[in-house]
Enzyme design. Structure first.
Site, mmCIF file in Angstrom:
data_model
loop_
_atom_site.group_PDB
_atom_site.id
_atom_site.type_symbol
_atom_site.label_atom_id
_atom_site.label_comp_id
_atom_site.label_asym_id
_atom_site.label_seq_id
_atom_site.Cartn_x
_atom_site.Cartn_y
_atom_site.Cartn_z
ATOM 1 N N ASP A 1 0.855 -1.185 0.000
ATOM 2 C CA ASP A 1 0.000 0.000 0.000
ATOM 3 C C ASP A 1 0.891 1.236 0.000
ATOM 4 O O ASP A 1 2.010 1.208 0.527
ATOM 5 C CB ASP A 1 -0.908 0.017 1.238
ATOM 6 N N ASP B 1 -6.996 -1.295 -4.562
ATOM 7 C CA ASP B 1 -8.029 -0.973 -3.567
ATOM 8 C C ASP B 1 -8.965 0.114 -4.083
ATOM 9 O O ASP B 1 -10.184 0.050 -3.889
ATOM 10 C CB ASP B 1 -7.397 -0.502 -2.256
#
Length: 164
Positions: free
Chosen positions: A122, A140
């Site tokens: 991330d 995401d």
């Protein structure tokens, strides 16, 4: 007119490509836990690893193997369901096809990370003051946007919401 499945292949491929290229670039320029400020007080690029799922749920470092098996299994199951759903769409359901494609691309992008690294990379960190939204990635974002679009299609009704 192209079938929804053919129409859907390209957005999913683009999502996976953007997700993986962005993660590759991140790992070349930032070390784990390193931060690069972009917009002071609002947005950073960070290098974090998530062994869990969305928003850091189940993100623990206790080495429990069942978690990885569960998350990989869920990603594979979601991929199968999404492909099955896409094959059942009518040609007029292009918005639904696009939405499902975004979710499919995001699921595959994060699945690639889990299989390659045992965790998801991330890097997008939005915040105001000391309040941070959990870091996330391109996959995401695609899953979130696709899910919102699916909800929009259902709320509008299949006849009106199917048009793109």
């Amino acid at each position: 007119m192209a079938s929804p499945v053919h129409f859907t292949v390209w957005p999913a491929v683009v999502v996976v490509a953007l997700d993986q290229v962005s993660k590759w670039l991140l790992t070349r320029f930032l070390q784990p836990l390193e931060t690069f400020p972009v917009l002071s007080g609002f947005f950073n690029i960070v290098h974090v690893r998530n062994r869990g799922m969305a928003f850091g749920l189940l993100n623990r470092s206790d080495g429990v193997q069942w978690r990885m098996i569960l998350l990989i299994g869920a990603s594979l199951a979601a991929t199968i369901v999404l492909v099955w759903w896409l094959t059942r769409l009518k040609p007029s359901e292009r918005l639904m096809a696009f939405a499902l494609s975004l979710v499919l691309g995001g699921a595959v992008g994060n699945l690639v990370d889990r299989l390659a690294y045992g965790e998801v990379i991330d890097f997008l960190d939005f915040y105001i003051g000391s309040y941070h939204w959990p870091a996330f990635n391109v996959a995401d974002a695609a899953i979130t946007i696709g899910t919102i679009l699916i909800g929009f299609v259902f709320l509008r009704g299949s006849r009106r919401g199917a048009q793109f």
